[in-house]
Design an enzyme around this catalytic site. Structure first.
Site, PDB file in Angstrom:
ATOM      1  N   GLY A 106       0.832  -1.196   0.000  1.00  0.00           N
ATOM      2  CA  GLY A 106       0.000   0.000   0.000  1.00  0.00           C
ATOM      3  C   GLY A 106       0.862   1.240   0.000  1.00  0.00           C
ATOM      4  N   GLN A 166       3.064   9.959   1.208  1.00  0.00           N
ATOM      5  CA  GLN A 166       4.355   9.250   1.208  1.00  0.00           C
ATOM      6  C   GLN A 166       5.212   9.580  -0.008  1.00  0.00           C
ATOM      7  OE1 GLN A 166       2.441   5.235   2.169  1.00  0.00           O
ATOM      8  NE2 GLN A 166       4.431   5.105   3.175  1.00  0.00           N
ATOM      9  N   CYS A 224       6.075  -0.071   7.214  1.00  0.00           N
ATOM     10  CA  CYS A 224       5.691   1.086   6.411  1.00  0.00           C
ATOM     11  C   CYS A 224       6.874   1.469   5.527  1.00  0.00           C
ATOM     12  CB  CYS A 224       5.335   2.247   7.338  1.00  0.00           C
ATOM     13  SG  CYS A 224       4.856   3.741   6.461  1.00  0.00           S
ATOM     14  N   LEU A 225       6.614   1.744   4.262  1.00  0.00           N
ATOM     15  CA  LEU A 225       7.702   2.114   3.353  1.00  0.00           C
ATOM     16  C   LEU A 225       8.389   3.407   3.806  1.00  0.00           C
ATOM     17  CD1 LEU A 225       6.068   1.270  -0.094  1.00  0.00           C
ATOM     18  CD2 LEU A 225       7.799  -0.047   1.132  1.00  0.00           C
ATOM     19  N   HIS A 272      -4.212   1.322   7.581  1.00  0.00           N
ATOM     20  CA  HIS A 272      -2.869   1.907   7.596  1.00  0.00           C
ATOM     21  C   HIS A 272      -2.768   3.060   6.589  1.00  0.00           C
ATOM     22  CE1 HIS A 272       1.694   1.387   7.830  1.00  0.00           C
ATOM     23  NE2 HIS A 272       1.548   2.172   6.781  1.00  0.00           N
ATOM     24  N   GLU A 273      -3.269   2.829   5.376  1.00  0.00           N
ATOM     25  CA  GLU A 273      -3.126   3.864   4.331  1.00  0.00           C
ATOM     26  C   GLU A 273      -4.039   5.068   4.611  1.00  0.00           C
ATOM     27  OE1 GLU A 273      -0.559   3.569   2.701  1.00  0.00           O
ATOM     28  OE2 GLU A 273      -0.261   1.439   3.035  1.00  0.00           O
ATOM     29  N   HIS A 310      -2.508   7.342   7.022  1.00  0.00           N
ATOM     30  CA  HIS A 310      -1.507   8.246   6.429  1.00  0.00           C
ATOM     31  C   HIS A 310      -2.141   9.568   5.997  1.00  0.00           C
ATOM     32  CE1 HIS A 310       2.399   6.311   6.218  1.00  0.00           C
ATOM     33  NE2 HIS A 310       1.893   5.198   5.735  1.00  0.00           N
TER      34      HIS A 310
HETATM   35 NI    NI Z   1       2.791   3.339   5.638  1.00  0.00          NI
END
Ligand code: NI
Length: 158
Positions: A46, A51, A88-89, A130-131, A134
């Site tokens: 995701g 991000q 998380c990226l 999660h997304e 963000h």
């Molecule tokens: Ni993330």
């Protein structure tokens, strides 16, 4: 399509409340394409627009059942509970157990401006939560005990 730079924890854009998308322009479509490419390149499941430095309410996810793009996503329902590993990226090198709802139903717009309903359990529900977090400036580490985070980080990142 292009791979965009993934912003890392500490970048203020990750803490902003992202703005709703009023109109699906060419730039929004390009962003969706780039976000998917960036997510797959980074082997994530995701990615949210903040991000890649864009404070807009757009997410892409692929939890193994194909790419889902959502503009202005909103959670309609959630239920149950699950605890599982999350990463998380934007926070490389850290995974930790996070408690989330086990089922989520969300609505949003697709790239054609049509309303879509996305629902799922387990990983997909985790991903959606999660997304969408963000978009509200929330990172998964916000749910953790700060001391646990310190212990889990790789020494080079302390
Ligand atoms: Ni993330």
């Amino acid at each position: 399509m292009a791979i965009r730079m993934i912003r890392l924890e500490g970048d203020p854009v990750l803490r902003e409340v992202a703005k709703p998308v009023p109109e699906i322009t060419k730039n929004v479509l390009k962003l969706l394409d780039d976000m998917a490419e960036t997510m797959y390149d980074a082997e994530g499941v995701g990615l949210a627009a903040p991000q890649v430095g864009i404070s807009k309410r757009i997410i892409v996810i692929d939890c193994g059942d194909g790419l889902i793009e959502m503009i202005n996503p909103e959670i309609l329902e959630k239920s149950g509970e699950q605890t599982g590993p999350e990463g998380c990226l934007s926070i490389p090198g850290l995974t930790a157990e996070v408690k989330r709802a086990n089922y989520v139903k969300a609505k949003g717009l697709n790239r054609y401006g049509e309303e879509i309903i996305v629902e799922g359990e387990g990983l997909k529900a985790r991903c959606l939560q999660h997304e969408i977090d963000h978009l509200n400036g929330v990172l998964f580490t916000d749910y953790l005990n700060p001391l646990d985070i310190l212990k889990k980080r790789q020494p080079s990142e302390r």
